[in-house]
Design a protein around this motif. Sequence first.
Motif, PDB file in Angstrom:
ATOM      1  N   PHE A  89       0.833  -1.207   0.000  1.00 13.18           N
ATOM      2  CA  PHE A  89       0.000   0.000   0.000  1.00 13.18           C
ATOM      3  C   PHE A  89       0.865   1.253   0.000  1.00 13.18           C
ATOM      4  CE2 PHE A  89      -1.853   3.248   2.897  1.00 13.18           C
ATOM      5  CZ  PHE A  89      -2.849   3.719   2.059  1.00 13.18           C
ATOM      6  N   LYS A  90       1.910   1.269   0.822  1.00 16.96           N
ATOM      7  CA  LYS A  90       2.806   2.427   0.855  1.00 16.96           C
ATOM      8  C   LYS A  90       3.454   2.646  -0.511  1.00 16.96           C
ATOM      9  CE  LYS A  90       2.538   3.883   5.183  1.00 16.96           C
ATOM     10  NZ  LYS A  90       3.428   4.342   6.218  1.00 16.96           N
ATOM     11  N   ARG A  91       3.877   1.580  -1.142  1.00 19.81           N
ATOM     12  CA  ARG A  91       4.483   1.679  -2.476  1.00 19.81           C
ATOM     13  C   ARG A  91       3.476   2.204  -3.492  1.00 19.81           C
ATOM     14  NH1 ARG A  91       5.173  -2.195  -6.789  1.00 19.81           N
ATOM     15  NH2 ARG A  91       7.044  -1.718  -8.033  1.00 19.81           N
ATOM     16  N   GLU A  92       2.243   1.728  -3.399  1.00 17.59           N
ATOM     17  CA  GLU A  92       1.210   2.172  -4.345  1.00 17.59           C
ATOM     18  C   GLU A  92       0.910   3.669  -4.204  1.00 17.59           C
ATOM     19  OE1 GLU A  92      -0.361   0.779  -6.923  1.00 17.59           O
ATOM     20  OE2 GLU A  92       0.964  -0.955  -6.672  1.00 17.59           O
ATOM     21  N   LEU A  93       1.016   4.194  -2.985  1.00 19.35           N
ATOM     22  CA  LEU A  93       0.807   5.628  -2.805  1.00 19.35           C
ATOM     23  C   LEU A  93       1.791   6.426  -3.657  1.00 19.35           C
ATOM     24  CD1 LEU A  93       0.300   5.897   1.079  1.00 19.35           C
ATOM     25  CD2 LEU A  93      -1.455   6.155  -0.691  1.00 19.35           C
ATOM     26  N   VAL A  94       3.033   5.967  -3.705  1.00 19.45           N
ATOM     27  CA  VAL A  94       4.052   6.639  -4.506  1.00 19.45           C
ATOM     28  C   VAL A  94       3.794   6.426  -5.993  1.00 19.45           C
ATOM     29  CG1 VAL A  94       6.525   6.780  -4.997  1.00 19.45           C
ATOM     30  CG2 VAL A  94       5.735   6.463  -2.643  1.00 19.45           C
ATOM     31  N   ILE A  95       3.504   5.194  -6.380  1.00 20.15           N
ATOM     32  CA  ILE A  95       3.243   4.881  -7.790  1.00 20.15           C
ATOM     33  C   ILE A  95       2.069   5.692  -8.313  1.00 20.15           C
ATOM     34  CG2 ILE A  95       2.433   3.070  -9.353  1.00 20.15           C
ATOM     35  CD1 ILE A  95       4.091   1.088  -7.685  1.00 20.15           C
ATOM     36  N   ASP A  96       0.990   5.740  -7.540  1.00 22.82           N
ATOM     37  CA  ASP A  96      -0.210   6.461  -7.986  1.00 22.82           C
ATOM     38  C   ASP A  96       0.054   7.954  -8.141  1.00 22.82           C
ATOM     39  OD1 ASP A  96      -1.571   4.085  -7.980  1.00 22.82           O
ATOM     40  OD2 ASP A  96      -2.647   4.447  -6.109  1.00 22.82           O
ATOM     41  N   ALA A  97       0.825   8.536  -7.224  1.00 27.11           N
ATOM     42  CA  ALA A  97       1.141   9.961  -7.327  1.00 27.11           C
ATOM     43  C   ALA A  97       1.959  10.245  -8.587  1.00 27.11           C
ATOM     44  CB  ALA A  97       1.893  10.420  -6.085  1.00 27.11           C
ATOM     45  N   LEU A  98       2.909   9.370  -8.898  1.00 27.87           N
ATOM     46  CA  LEU A  98       3.720   9.546 -10.099  1.00 27.87           C
ATOM     47  C   LEU A  98       2.885   9.365 -11.365  1.00 27.87           C
ATOM     48  CD1 LEU A  98       6.862   7.553  -8.904  1.00 27.87           C
ATOM     49  CD2 LEU A  98       6.717  10.029  -9.205  1.00 27.87           C
ATOM     50  N   LYS A  99       2.026   8.357 -11.370  1.00 30.36           N
ATOM     51  CA  LYS A  99       1.164   8.122 -12.533  1.00 30.36           C
ATOM     52  C   LYS A  99       0.269   9.320 -12.814  1.00 30.36           C
ATOM     53  CE  LYS A  99       0.762   3.070 -12.706  1.00 30.36           C
ATOM     54  NZ  LYS A  99      -0.169   1.920 -12.519  1.00 30.36           N
ATOM     55  N   ALA A 100      -0.187   9.970 -11.763  1.00 25.82           N
ATOM     56  CA  ALA A 100      -1.049  11.146 -11.940  1.00 25.82           C
ATOM     57  C   ALA A 100      -0.337  12.253 -12.691  1.00 25.82           C
ATOM     58  CB  ALA A 100      -1.516  11.649 -10.574  1.00 25.82           C
ATOM     59  N   ARG A 101       0.983  12.240 -12.696  1.00 22.90           N
ATOM     60  CA  ARG A 101       1.783  13.219 -13.446  1.00 22.90           C
ATOM     61  C   ARG A 101       2.365  12.624 -14.726  1.00 22.90           C
ATOM     62  NH1 ARG A 101       1.537  18.691 -11.812  1.00 22.90           N
ATOM     63  NH2 ARG A 101       0.863  18.652  -9.622  1.00 22.90           N
ATOM     64  N   GLY A 102       1.889  11.423 -15.092  1.00 20.72           N
ATOM     65  CA  GLY A 102       2.360  10.795 -16.316  1.00 20.72           C
ATOM     66  C   GLY A 102       3.735  10.174 -16.197  1.00 20.72           C
ATOM     67  N   LEU A 103       4.169   9.865 -14.978  1.00 20.10           N
ATOM     68  CA  LEU A 103       5.494   9.305 -14.749  1.00 20.10           C
ATOM     69  C   LEU A 103       5.385   7.835 -14.369  1.00 20.10           C
ATOM     70  CD1 LEU A 103       6.976  12.224 -12.590  1.00 20.10           C
ATOM     71  CD2 LEU A 103       7.320  11.834 -15.043  1.00 20.10           C
ATOM     72  N   THR A 104       6.211   6.996 -15.008  1.00 22.03           N
ATOM     73  CA  THR A 104       6.174   5.566 -14.726  1.00 22.03           C
ATOM     74  C   THR A 104       7.584   5.010 -14.512  1.00 22.03           C
ATOM     75  OG1 THR A 104       6.150   5.099 -17.100  1.00 22.03           O
ATOM     76  CG2 THR A 104       4.003   5.182 -15.966  1.00 22.03           C
ATOM     77  N   PRO A 105       8.349   5.582 -13.593  1.00 25.15           N
ATOM     78  CA  PRO A 105       9.703   5.084 -13.363  1.00 25.15           C
ATOM     79  C   PRO A 105       9.685   3.794 -12.552  1.00 25.15           C
ATOM     80  CG  PRO A 105       9.200   6.756 -11.760  1.00 25.15           C
ATOM     81  CD  PRO A 105       8.007   6.691 -12.684  1.00 25.15           C
ATOM     82  N   GLU A 106      10.838   3.187 -12.439  1.00 25.20           N
ATOM     83  CA  GLU A 106      10.972   2.039 -11.555  1.00 25.20           C
ATOM     84  C   GLU A 106      10.781   2.501 -10.115  1.00 25.20           C
ATOM     85  OE1 GLU A 106      14.488  -0.917  -9.855  1.00 25.20           O
ATOM     86  OE2 GLU A 106      14.811   0.217 -11.704  1.00 25.20           O
TER      87      GLU A 106
END
Length: 414
Positions: A89-106
């Motif tokens: 869940f903690k990891r997904e919080l970061v992933i979702d925030a990045l995706k909202a800006r169009g970012l998909t890094p490792e």
Amino acid sequence: MSTVTVTIEKLGAQGHGVAESEYGPVYVPYALPGETLAIARNGDYGTVMSTSNPSPDRIEPICRHFNPDRDNCGGCSLQHLAAPAYNAFKRELVIDALKARGLTPEVGETIACHPGERRRAVFSVRRTEKELLLGFNRAETNHIVSIEECPITSPGIVARLPAIRTVAAALAQGSESFHLTVLETLSGLDLAADGLKKLDDKQRRAVTEAVLSLKGIARVSVNGEIILEPTKPIIDFGGVNVSPPPGAFTQATKPAEEAMAELVMNHLGKAKRVIDLFAGSGTFSLRIARKAKVHAVEGEDKSIKALDLAARNTQGLKPVTVEKRDLFRRPMMAQELKVYDAAVFDPPRAGAEVQVKELVRSGIKTVVAVSCNPATLARDLKILVDAGYRIKSVTPIDQFLWSTHVEAVALLSR
């Protein structure tokens, strides 16, 4: 208010279970994905009435003060979630925030936090007719739940709760509530009270008598003013001893700080001149100075002075220069930044948008972004990526156990 049956689909950013209903999303505290619940719905908020199929990720909380059915202290919101799902869940919080800006890094796996690691805790305090309340506010209320234990907090703080109560009682004024930040340092507990009126002479004497009757209290301050300092509070930043000012920012856990520092140092590589923006009392600057020249910039005067004093009193460091500067109102400009090989920035929750735009213009090739807010981190990283920086990695770091807060370190280069 109506009673409806829903199935929880996911956890929201605040840790509530989220269910879709004919009325739109409904947020249900303490519910977990996959659970079918009868809830009392009030607008978009639901209260669990009964559960027909508990999630396999649901576990028994380890603290008596985590009790959603009665007087939950509010310090934790996810103590009922098993560790693998919680870290995901903690990891997904970061992933979702990045995706909202169009970012998909490792995005790496979450560096986990464990019970007993918190060296800094902020207690709410209030005197009532019957007792002194010292604990945490029940979620979304001003009601203080007094605590007798806290599994997230260091044993050194928990063992000293009676002493902390004694000092808090001497500080309390009438029935007004205040906050008491407790930091465990190498030389004792640093107690910093905020939200109190200026102490009169009688209260100062009472606080002094209380502290001198106790062991293990290094300092007591009120609204930044030192009332008593039997010994200087000392924290260790990579082998450099620092005495931070009252109430100064420190990372909440030592293991998280060390994990972040390791990521920072590895990414800086052989950089010879580094600028540390929002440097605080030297969490990163003093470690970097083991291998490179550092210019530390911080808006809080007492923190930057503490950093400077520590650097001057430590042998074996490369040159450390300091600058007091409000980086929100007066960011380091591109022309000033061009002399540095690398930059580190660790801003407050608001992020570093204005400063990042100057970093982009400077051409610095190596950047480390440290953040306690995935949303503003994603915004700042988007600015860097659009200017040609490549995100090499993003690592979530948990130091606020069983909460919805998560740190992250992003490594960039171009």
